[in-house]
Scaffold this motif. Sequence first.
Motif, PDB file in Angstrom:
ATOM      1  N   GLY A  95      44.856  48.560  72.030  1.00 18.30           N
ATOM      2  CA  GLY A  95      44.134  48.821  71.028  1.00 18.30           C
ATOM      3  C   GLY A  95      44.233  50.032  70.304  1.00 18.30           C
ATOM      4  O   GLY A  95      43.623  50.535  69.416  1.00 18.30           O
ATOM      5  N   THR A  96      45.234  50.857  70.802  1.00 19.41           N
ATOM      6  CA  THR A  96      45.421  52.227  70.400  1.00 19.41           C
ATOM      7  C   THR A  96      46.442  52.136  69.064  1.00 19.41           C
ATOM      8  O   THR A  96      47.460  51.614  68.928  1.00 19.41           O
ATOM      9  CB  THR A  96      46.292  53.168  71.546  1.00 19.41           C
ATOM     10  OG1 THR A  96      45.326  53.307  72.164  1.00 19.41           O
ATOM     11  CG2 THR A  96      46.630  54.442  70.662  1.00 19.41           C
ATOM     12  N   ILE A  97      46.196  52.967  68.022  1.00 23.70           N
ATOM     13  CA  ILE A  97      46.925  52.840  66.865  1.00 23.70           C
ATOM     14  C   ILE A  97      47.479  54.163  66.671  1.00 23.70           C
ATOM     15  O   ILE A  97      46.593  55.297  66.998  1.00 23.70           O
ATOM     16  CB  ILE A  97      45.895  52.691  65.556  1.00 23.70           C
ATOM     17  CG1 ILE A  97      45.772  51.320  65.425  1.00 23.70           C
ATOM     18  CG2 ILE A  97      46.685  52.885  64.083  1.00 23.70           C
ATOM     19  CD1 ILE A  97      44.561  50.861  64.297  1.00 23.70           C
ATOM     20  N   ALA A  98      48.779  54.550  66.052  1.00 24.05           N
ATOM     21  CA  ALA A  98      49.378  55.871  66.142  1.00 24.05           C
ATOM     22  C   ALA A  98      49.635  56.031  64.311  1.00 24.05           C
ATOM     23  O   ALA A  98      50.007  54.995  63.761  1.00 24.05           O
ATOM     24  CB  ALA A  98      50.920  55.864  66.763  1.00 24.05           C
ATOM     25  N   ARG A  99      49.146  57.076  63.996  1.00 26.92           N
ATOM     26  CA  ARG A  99      49.280  57.469  62.697  1.00 26.92           C
ATOM     27  C   ARG A  99      49.943  59.038  62.448  1.00 26.92           C
ATOM     28  O   ARG A  99      49.738  59.611  63.364  1.00 26.92           O
ATOM     29  CB  ARG A  99      47.771  57.544  61.991  1.00 26.92           C
ATOM     30  CG  ARG A  99      46.762  56.144  61.726  1.00 26.92           C
ATOM     31  CD  ARG A  99      45.763  56.621  61.359  1.00 26.92           C
ATOM     32  NE  ARG A  99      44.672  55.510  61.508  1.00 26.92           N
ATOM     33  CZ  ARG A  99      44.820  54.485  60.579  1.00 26.92           C
ATOM     34  NH1 ARG A  99      45.538  54.434  59.505  1.00 26.92           N
ATOM     35  NH2 ARG A  99      43.734  53.422  60.750  1.00 26.92           N
ATOM     36  N   ASP A 100      50.632  58.903  61.217  1.00 23.62           N
ATOM     37  CA  ASP A 100      51.383  60.224  60.973  1.00 23.62           C
ATOM     38  C   ASP A 100      50.065  60.969  60.524  1.00 23.62           C
ATOM     39  O   ASP A 100      49.358  60.709  59.621  1.00 23.62           O
ATOM     40  CB  ASP A 100      52.119  59.953  59.547  1.00 23.62           C
ATOM     41  CG  ASP A 100      52.723  61.358  59.463  1.00 23.62           C
ATOM     42  OD1 ASP A 100      52.202  62.494  59.160  1.00 23.62           O
ATOM     43  OD2 ASP A 100      54.153  61.267  58.844  1.00 23.62           O
ATOM     44  N   ALA A 101      49.881  62.144  61.151  1.00 24.56           N
ATOM     45  CA  ALA A 101      48.801  63.013  61.086  1.00 24.56           C
ATOM     46  C   ALA A 101      48.801  63.649  59.513  1.00 24.56           C
ATOM     47  O   ALA A 101      47.541  63.767  59.123  1.00 24.56           O
ATOM     48  CB  ALA A 101      48.606  64.097  61.909  1.00 24.56           C
ATOM     49  N   MET A 107      52.112  54.224  62.017  1.00 20.13           N
ATOM     50  CA  MET A 107      53.312  53.960  62.595  1.00 20.13           C
ATOM     51  C   MET A 107      53.420  53.012  63.704  1.00 20.13           C
ATOM     52  O   MET A 107      54.508  52.269  63.820  1.00 20.13           O
ATOM     53  CB  MET A 107      53.392  55.330  63.477  1.00 20.13           C
ATOM     54  CG  MET A 107      53.374  56.761  62.743  1.00 20.13           C
ATOM     55  SD  MET A 107      53.708  58.342  63.559  1.00 20.13           S
ATOM     56  CE  MET A 107      55.455  58.096  64.178  1.00 20.13           C
ATOM     57  N   GLY A 108      52.374  52.339  64.217  1.00 19.90           N
ATOM     58  CA  GLY A 108      52.406  51.174  65.089  1.00 19.90           C
ATOM     59  C   GLY A 108      51.090  51.091  65.690  1.00 19.90           C
ATOM     60  O   GLY A 108      50.308  52.005  65.651  1.00 19.90           O
ATOM     61  N   GLU A 109      50.924  49.825  66.497  1.00 20.63           N
ATOM     62  CA  GLU A 109      49.795  49.812  67.174  1.00 20.63           C
ATOM     63  C   GLU A 109      50.087  48.867  68.585  1.00 20.63           C
ATOM     64  O   GLU A 109      50.866  48.091  68.351  1.00 20.63           O
ATOM     65  CB  GLU A 109      48.505  49.149  66.386  1.00 20.63           C
ATOM     66  CG  GLU A 109      48.840  47.685  65.706  1.00 20.63           C
ATOM     67  CD  GLU A 109      47.672  47.388  64.868  1.00 20.63           C
ATOM     68  OE1 GLU A 109      46.580  47.075  65.307  1.00 20.63           O
ATOM     69  OE2 GLU A 109      47.740  46.895  63.701  1.00 20.63           O
ATOM     70  N   GLN A 116      56.066  48.263  74.076  1.00 19.30           N
ATOM     71  CA  GLN A 116      56.480  49.853  73.806  1.00 19.30           C
ATOM     72  C   GLN A 116      57.034  49.727  72.139  1.00 19.30           C
ATOM     73  O   GLN A 116      57.515  48.985  71.404  1.00 19.30           O
ATOM     74  CB  GLN A 116      57.572  49.906  74.594  1.00 19.30           C
ATOM     75  CG  GLN A 116      57.416  50.033  75.794  1.00 19.30           C
ATOM     76  CD  GLN A 116      58.552  50.607  76.968  1.00 19.30           C
ATOM     77  OE1 GLN A 116      58.542  51.137  77.933  1.00 19.30           O
ATOM     78  NE2 GLN A 116      59.521  50.766  76.217  1.00 19.30           N
ATOM     79  N   ILE A 117      56.514  50.929  71.607  1.00 20.71           N
ATOM     80  CA  ILE A 117      56.897  51.253  70.200  1.00 20.71           C
ATOM     81  C   ILE A 117      57.449  52.636  70.312  1.00 20.71           C
ATOM     82  O   ILE A 117      56.892  53.753  71.135  1.00 20.71           O
ATOM     83  CB  ILE A 117      55.748  51.480  69.434  1.00 20.71           C
ATOM     84  CG1 ILE A 117      54.819  49.943  69.393  1.00 20.71           C
ATOM     85  CG2 ILE A 117      55.686  51.874  68.115  1.00 20.71           C
ATOM     86  CD1 ILE A 117      53.356  50.265  68.554  1.00 20.71           C
ATOM     87  N   ILE A 118      58.648  52.725  69.716  1.00 22.25           N
ATOM     88  CA  ILE A 118      59.376  54.066  69.611  1.00 22.25           C
ATOM     89  C   ILE A 118      58.760  54.857  68.760  1.00 22.25           C
ATOM     90  O   ILE A 118      58.992  54.400  67.277  1.00 22.25           O
ATOM     91  CB  ILE A 118      60.938  53.825  69.474  1.00 22.25           C
ATOM     92  CG1 ILE A 118      61.570  53.127  70.667  1.00 22.25           C
ATOM     93  CG2 ILE A 118      61.357  55.335  69.114  1.00 22.25           C
ATOM     94  CD1 ILE A 118      62.790  52.809  70.541  1.00 22.25           C
ATOM     95  N   LEU A 119      58.055  55.690  68.595  1.00 24.94           N
ATOM     96  CA  LEU A 119      57.367  56.731  67.646  1.00 24.94           C
ATOM     97  C   LEU A 119      58.351  57.418  66.806  1.00 24.94           C
ATOM     98  O   LEU A 119      58.407  57.691  65.694  1.00 24.94           O
ATOM     99  CB  LEU A 119      56.254  57.593  68.037  1.00 24.94           C
ATOM    100  CG  LEU A 119      54.993  56.753  68.680  1.00 24.94           C
ATOM    101  CD1 LEU A 119      54.027  57.441  69.280  1.00 24.94           C
ATOM    102  CD2 LEU A 119      54.563  55.799  67.498  1.00 24.94           C
ATOM    103  N   LEU A 120      59.063  58.272  67.879  1.00 22.86           N
ATOM    104  CA  LEU A 120      60.216  59.322  67.167  1.00 22.86           C
ATOM    105  C   LEU A 120      61.495  58.908  68.086  1.00 22.86           C
ATOM    106  O   LEU A 120      61.401  59.245  69.330  1.00 22.86           O
ATOM    107  CB  LEU A 120      59.647  60.511  67.465  1.00 22.86           C
ATOM    108  CG  LEU A 120      58.462  61.112  66.949  1.00 22.86           C
ATOM    109  CD1 LEU A 120      58.217  62.722  67.113  1.00 22.86           C
ATOM    110  CD2 LEU A 120      58.615  60.809  64.996  1.00 22.86           C
ATOM    111  N   PRO A 121      62.541  58.460  67.521  1.00 19.63           N
ATOM    112  CA  PRO A 121      63.626  58.195  68.095  1.00 19.63           C
ATOM    113  C   PRO A 121      64.515  59.373  68.651  1.00 19.63           C
ATOM    114  O   PRO A 121      64.247  60.633  67.779  1.00 19.63           O
ATOM    115  CB  PRO A 121      64.483  57.369  67.069  1.00 19.63           C
ATOM    116  CG  PRO A 121      63.889  57.667  65.747  1.00 19.63           C
ATOM    117  CD  PRO A 121      62.667  57.888  66.231  1.00 19.63           C
TER     118      PRO A 121
END
Length: 329
Positions: A95-101, A107-109, A116-121
Amino acid sequence: MTSNFIDYVKINCVSGNGGAGSRHFRREKHVPNGGPDGGDGGRGGHIILRGNSQYWTLLHLKYQKHIKAQHGVAGEGGRRSGRQGEDEIIEVPLGTIARDAETGEVMGEVTEDGQQIILLPGGRGGLGNWHFRNSTNQAPEYHQSGDSGQELWIILELKVLADVGLVGFPNAGKSTLLSTVSAAKPEIADYPFTTLTPNLGVVAYRDFKSFVMADIPGIIEGASEGKGLGLRFLRHIERNSILLFVVSADAENPMKEYKTLLKELKVYNPELLDKKRVLSISKIDLIDEKQIKKIKAKIPEDLPYVFFSAATNQGIDELKDLIWQNLER
């Protein structure tokens, strides 16, 4: 209790730089014209978000403000590639969401265990000079440097995953209901805002079925203006399939309380009003049949409802049935 439940963190993430490719030539005793044999640099480490069903809060990230992945290692002679930088994996609850601050862009949830979600390659490793040989240039000096990694401030925001979200004023009986129908043990007392953080409980139903119920801190009139605990925790019902409104039967005007709750939800997020709603009137052990009829007369025809008492278990099975019927539609 509040300090143990963290549903919002802001962290600085940096992926690893790619390793440089090697500029190298064969130097062997019996090979007078040794050609280029520079190996490639290793990729920089990724920043990866991974769902972990064992977590229920972002507490473990509260004081971890900077997360850096390893850099890739440079290539070597003999066409040996450099080692890849180790990825940095951020374990988070479902249930965690990642956002560009900076932009607020999602960016993904993460909604599944192990997802797995690659946030920064990580940066790409550079090519060694072996790749640049050709018929006209058999001893290339050129080799690539590795690409730089990326840096970004990222907001991680947790939205609790549950089938049913409890919505009500403080002391409406939400925590008592949750403790009655599940094994959850929320704090229960006779003062407002007993619930300071969301609580989850698994409710057993007929034929070994079950559903998850979430109790969030109570709303008060004016919560959208910051009164009481405000609307901070309402993010946790945005993913619920059903909103179960709990109003106390002994309130001065139960249906007015219901309408006030709707108004506060609308101010927070109008889309919440599109969710299925079930109205439950608690504490019916405190009123008589005449008062029950008076409340029933004011309930809209299209609104499913049930009267119950967590203290006496009256209406609890009917409440579960009504919830399940609406979950199945």
